[in-house]
Design an enzyme around this catalytic site. Structure first.
Site, PDB file in Angstrom:
ATOM      1  N   HIS A  84      -5.215  -1.963  -7.894  1.00 16.82           N
ATOM      2  CA  HIS A  84      -5.327  -0.632  -7.283  1.00 16.82           C
ATOM      3  C   HIS A  84      -4.487   0.411  -8.024  1.00 16.82           C
ATOM      4  O   HIS A  84      -4.734   1.609  -7.885  1.00 16.82           O
ATOM      5  CB  HIS A  84      -5.009  -0.666  -5.782  1.00 16.82           C
ATOM      6  CG  HIS A  84      -3.567  -0.851  -5.430  1.00 16.82           C
ATOM      7  ND1 HIS A  84      -3.041  -2.058  -5.006  1.00 16.82           N
ATOM      8  CD2 HIS A  84      -2.538   0.027  -5.404  1.00 16.82           C
ATOM      9  CE1 HIS A  84      -1.750  -1.908  -4.734  1.00 16.82           C
ATOM     10  NE2 HIS A  84      -1.429  -0.642  -4.966  1.00 16.82           N
TER      11      HIS A  84
ATOM     12  N   ASP B 225      -6.285  -8.369  -6.122  1.00 18.65           N
ATOM     13  CA  ASP B 225      -5.568  -7.160  -6.531  1.00 18.65           C
ATOM     14  C   ASP B 225      -4.670  -7.417  -7.753  1.00 18.65           C
ATOM     15  O   ASP B 225      -3.449  -7.491  -7.631  1.00 18.65           O
ATOM     16  CB  ASP B 225      -4.744  -6.635  -5.362  1.00 18.65           C
ATOM     17  CG  ASP B 225      -4.192  -5.241  -5.602  1.00 18.65           C
ATOM     18  OD1 ASP B 225      -4.642  -4.584  -6.558  1.00 18.65           O
ATOM     19  OD2 ASP B 225      -3.320  -4.809  -4.815  1.00 18.65           O
TER      20      ASP B 225
ATOM     21  N   GLN C  62       5.868   2.094  -1.099  1.00 15.96           N
ATOM     22  CA  GLN C  62       5.064   2.887  -2.025  1.00 15.96           C
ATOM     23  C   GLN C  62       5.789   3.056  -3.361  1.00 15.96           C
ATOM     24  O   GLN C  62       6.974   3.330  -3.411  1.00 15.96           O
ATOM     25  CB  GLN C  62       4.750   4.263  -1.427  1.00 15.96           C
ATOM     26  CG  GLN C  62       3.575   4.277  -0.483  1.00 15.96           C
ATOM     27  CD  GLN C  62       3.821   3.425   0.740  1.00 15.96           C
ATOM     28  OE1 GLN C  62       4.801   3.620   1.440  1.00 15.96           O
ATOM     29  NE2 GLN C  62       2.945   2.474   0.993  1.00 15.96           N
ATOM     30  N   GLY C  63       5.030   2.906  -4.437  1.00 14.38           N
ATOM     31  CA  GLY C  63       5.600   3.009  -5.768  1.00 14.38           C
ATOM     32  C   GLY C  63       6.019   1.672  -6.351  1.00 14.38           C
ATOM     33  O   GLY C  63       6.317   1.577  -7.537  1.00 14.38           O
ATOM     34  N   ASP C  64       6.051   0.615  -5.497  1.00 15.46           N
ATOM     35  CA  ASP C  64       6.431  -0.715  -5.967  1.00 15.46           C
ATOM     36  C   ASP C  64       5.235  -1.558  -6.380  1.00 15.46           C
ATOM     37  O   ASP C  64       5.398  -2.649  -6.937  1.00 15.46           O
ATOM     38  CB  ASP C  64       7.187  -1.468  -4.869  1.00 15.46           C
ATOM     39  CG  ASP C  64       8.543  -0.870  -4.571  1.00 15.46           C
ATOM     40  OD1 ASP C  64       9.193  -0.389  -5.519  1.00 15.46           O
ATOM     41  OD2 ASP C  64       8.960  -0.872  -3.395  1.00 15.46           O
ATOM     42  N   SER C  65       4.019  -1.103  -6.075  1.00 13.98           N
ATOM     43  CA  SER C  65       2.817  -1.889  -6.346  1.00 13.98           C
ATOM     44  C   SER C  65       2.786  -2.454  -7.759  1.00 13.98           C
ATOM     45  O   SER C  65       3.120  -1.764  -8.728  1.00 13.98           O
ATOM     46  CB  SER C  65       1.566  -1.036  -6.149  1.00 13.98           C
ATOM     47  OG  SER C  65       1.243  -0.919  -4.795  1.00 13.98           O
TER      48      SER C  65
END
Length: 288
Positions: A83, A134, A229-232
């Site tokens: 993603h 993912d 958020q931002g760690d994906s």
């Protein structure tokens, strides 16, 4: 009503000016005030396989344009979340200034290197509704040292046993409310039983569907320590091996809503095919 949160920093409608805060696509409450919810600062020298995905064209100069994480699995190969490579994040076609930052603790320092991405392979079977599959592979324009490559935990590895202590790394949101910082942090979590995530994210839930075998559940029963958020795409590591990639969840650090990771053992075979036998990632001894 809960909203599913894929843990990438989605591109803002208007690119942020240098020094401005970058709002996430969805803000969610959390229960801690440190990067990687409930985390602590860490020097990248202790986790040299942890890298930042950046695009200044898409996200501005704030925090070097960081929007996702990744992990080095080969001298020219970085594993991240599919993603993170979606068109609404990196553009369609992908932005030409997509780079991977290696060897840098503070995103605003001159430490380490900015390496251009030469090629992107995103899993064609990724399902944005269920979050299955993912993962994506980035090919770097130049190699990194072998010492930066982390071993992968294959099927049957004891690192996947529920109760195992694990660590997640990233530069993501500190509070779930767009409080992004620029220094690498980590959080200690535990591998949780599949049943816990199956109950939290059953088939048909708005957040996504937890699928044992291809996903991994990790966090704390009481919440408080989690990715955000931002760690994906960033690494979840146990016993010195990569076991998961930050993928999705409901909020950040919420009790009863554990973090969900792409299970690395389910990725190994595909990863070897994508990279080719001559560039196959290193697996821990005994890994299948």
């Amino acid at each position: 009503m809960r909203r599913r949160i894929a843990r990438a920093l989605a591109r803002p409608l208007v690119l942020a000016a240098a020094g401005a805060a970058i709002p996430p696509a969805t803000a969610a409450p959390a229960v801690a005030d440190s990067i990687v919810i409930g985390g602590f600062p860490v020097d990248v020298a202790h986790s040299p396989w942890t890298v930042a995905l950046v695009s200044r064209d898409r996200f501005g100069g704030t925090r070097a344009g960081q929007f996702c994480g990744g992990v080095v699995v080969g001298r020219t190969a970085v594993l991240t979340a599919a993603h993170c490579m979606a068109g609404e994040v990196v553009g369609a076609p992908p932005t030409r200034d997509l780079k991977v930052i290696t060897g840098r603790t503070d995103l605003l320092s001159r430490q380490g290197k900015d390496i251009p991405v030469r090629a992107i392979w995103a899993n064609p079977h990724y399902d944005a509704d269920t979050n299955a599959g993912d993962f994506a592979v980035l090919t770097l324009a130049e190699p990194v040292p072998q010492s930066s490559v982390i071993p992968l935990a294959g099927a049957g590895d004891p690192a996947y046993v529920p109760g195992t202590s694990a660590t997640v790394y990233g530069w993501g949101d500190t509070t779930g409310t767009a409080a992004y910082a620029h220094s690498l942090h980590a959080a200690r979590v535990h591998v949780l039983p599949d049943g816990r995530c199956e109950r939290a994210y059953p088939s048909g839930s708005e957040d996504g569907t937890y699928t044992a075998g291809s996903m991994l559940c990790a966090g704390e029963a009481t919440g408080g320590r989690d990715a955000c958020q931002g760690d994906s795409g960033g690494p979840l590591v146990a016993r010195g091996r990569l076991i998961g990639l930050v993928s999705w969840g409901s909020g950040c650090g919420r009790a009863g809503s554990p973090g969900v990771y792409t299970r690395v053992s389910d990725v190994v075979r595909t990863l070897r095919q994508v990279l080719g036998a001559d560039k196959a990632p290193h697996r821990a001894p005994g890994a299948s």
